[in-house]
Write a protein that holds these residues in place. Structure first.
Motif, PDB file in Angstrom:
ATOM      1  N   MET A   1     -10.696  24.738  42.941  1.00 51.52           N
ATOM      2  CA  MET A   1     -11.792  25.477  42.350  1.00 51.52           C
ATOM      3  C   MET A   1     -11.629  25.593  40.837  1.00 51.52           C
ATOM      4  SD  MET A   1     -14.503  27.325  43.264  1.00 51.52           S
ATOM      5  CE  MET A   1     -15.486  28.687  42.803  1.00 51.52           C
ATOM      6  N   THR A   2     -10.426  25.896  40.397  1.00 53.01           N
ATOM      7  CA  THR A   2     -10.173  26.030  38.966  1.00 53.01           C
ATOM      8  C   THR A   2     -10.433  24.716  38.244  1.00 53.01           C
ATOM      9  OG1 THR A   2      -8.504  27.712  39.417  1.00 53.01           O
ATOM     10  CG2 THR A   2      -8.474  26.734  37.239  1.00 53.01           C
ATOM     11  N   LYS A   3     -10.013  23.622  38.858  1.00 50.37           N
ATOM     12  CA  LYS A   3     -10.214  22.307  38.236  1.00 50.37           C
ATOM     13  C   LYS A   3     -11.703  22.004  38.086  1.00 50.37           C
ATOM     14  CE  LYS A   3      -9.063  17.453  38.646  1.00 50.37           C
ATOM     15  NZ  LYS A   3      -8.474  16.389  39.437  1.00 50.37           N
ATOM     16  N   GLN A   6     -13.095  24.083  35.284  1.00 51.91           N
ATOM     17  CA  GLN A   6     -12.632  23.571  33.996  1.00 51.91           C
ATOM     18  C   GLN A   6     -13.431  22.320  33.613  1.00 51.91           C
ATOM     19  OE1 GLN A   6     -10.441  25.266  32.126  1.00 51.91           O
ATOM     20  NE2 GLN A   6     -10.828  23.835  30.493  1.00 51.91           N
ATOM     21  N   GLU A   7     -13.702  21.456  34.588  1.00 50.31           N
ATOM     22  CA  GLU A   7     -14.501  20.257  34.329  1.00 50.31           C
ATOM     23  C   GLU A   7     -15.926  20.639  33.936  1.00 50.31           C
ATOM     24  OE1 GLU A   7     -14.114  17.982  37.915  1.00 50.31           O
ATOM     25  OE2 GLU A   7     -12.108  17.267  37.395  1.00 50.31           O
ATOM     26  N   ARG A   8     -16.491  21.640  34.614  1.00 47.97           N
ATOM     27  CA  ARG A   8     -17.845  22.110  34.279  1.00 47.97           C
ATOM     28  C   ARG A   8     -17.863  22.673  32.861  1.00 47.97           C
ATOM     29  NH1 ARG A   8     -20.281  26.951  37.554  1.00 47.97           N
ATOM     30  NH2 ARG A   8     -19.653  25.651  39.274  1.00 47.97           N
ATOM     31  N   LYS A   9     -16.833  23.445  32.516  1.00 51.50           N
ATOM     32  CA  LYS A   9     -16.748  24.031  31.178  1.00 51.50           C
ATOM     33  C   LYS A   9     -16.713  22.932  30.113  1.00 51.50           C
ATOM     34  CE  LYS A   9     -13.741  26.842  28.266  1.00 51.50           C
ATOM     35  NZ  LYS A   9     -12.500  27.609  28.195  1.00 51.50           N
ATOM     36  N   THR A  43     -19.382  30.287  33.499  1.00 55.61           N
ATOM     37  CA  THR A  43     -18.248  29.474  33.936  1.00 55.61           C
ATOM     38  C   THR A  43     -16.941  30.048  33.400  1.00 55.61           C
ATOM     39  OG1 THR A  43     -19.649  27.505  34.021  1.00 55.61           O
ATOM     40  CG2 THR A  43     -17.266  27.142  33.897  1.00 55.61           C
ATOM     41  N   GLU A  44     -16.949  30.452  32.140  1.00 53.51           N
ATOM     42  CA  GLU A  44     -15.739  31.036  31.551  1.00 53.51           C
ATOM     43  C   GLU A  44     -15.363  32.346  32.248  1.00 53.51           C
ATOM     44  OE1 GLU A  44     -16.667  31.181  27.373  1.00 53.51           O
ATOM     45  OE2 GLU A  44     -15.886  29.157  27.058  1.00 53.51           O
ATOM     46  N   MET A  45     -16.361  33.128  32.628  1.00 57.83           N
ATOM     47  CA  MET A  45     -16.088  34.382  33.343  1.00 57.83           C
ATOM     48  C   MET A  45     -15.474  34.095  34.718  1.00 57.83           C
ATOM     49  SD  MET A  45     -19.474  36.582  32.281  1.00 57.83           S
ATOM     50  CE  MET A  45     -19.104  37.944  33.358  1.00 57.83           C
ATOM     51  N   LEU A  50     -10.675  33.998  38.261  1.00 51.19           N
ATOM     52  CA  LEU A  50      -9.718  33.266  39.104  1.00 51.19           C
ATOM     53  C   LEU A  50      -8.300  33.375  38.554  1.00 51.19           C
ATOM     54  CD1 LEU A  50     -11.579  29.980  40.098  1.00 51.19           C
ATOM     55  CD2 LEU A  50     -10.774  31.776  41.616  1.00 51.19           C
ATOM     56  N   GLN A  51      -8.169  33.248  37.240  1.00 49.65           N
ATOM     57  CA  GLN A  51      -6.844  33.356  36.625  1.00 49.65           C
ATOM     58  C   GLN A  51      -6.265  34.745  36.834  1.00 49.65           C
ATOM     59  OE1 GLN A  51      -7.780  32.191  32.618  1.00 49.65           O
ATOM     60  NE2 GLN A  51      -7.635  30.007  33.071  1.00 49.65           N
TER      61      GLN A  51
END
Length: 62
Positions: A1-3, A6-9, A43-45, A50-51
């Motif tokens: 999910m994080t990946k 990150q790709e979307r960002k 996306t950043e939120m 997640l982090q």
């Protein structure tokens, strides 16, 4: 999910750079720029959430 996030960002940042940030908000390009910014912030939120969840999970005693 994080990946995926990150790709979307990264994709949204690329799109944002290609749009004119000084375009009138009433123009189509201005509207596209604002939509891109909104999606980028969302996306950043999600990434931060997640982090934080991963960080909390690592700090919990087992």
């Amino acid at each position: 999910m994080t990946k995926q996030l990150q790709e979307r960002k990264e994709a949204l940042q690329s799109v944002r750079k290609s749009l004119n940030g000084k375009a009138s908000l009433r123009s189509e390009e201005g509207k596209q720029y604002i939509r891109c910014l909104v999606m980028l912030v969302g996306t950043e939120m999600q990434l931060k959430e997640l982090q934080d969840m991963k960080k909390d999970a690592c700090q919990r005693p087992q």
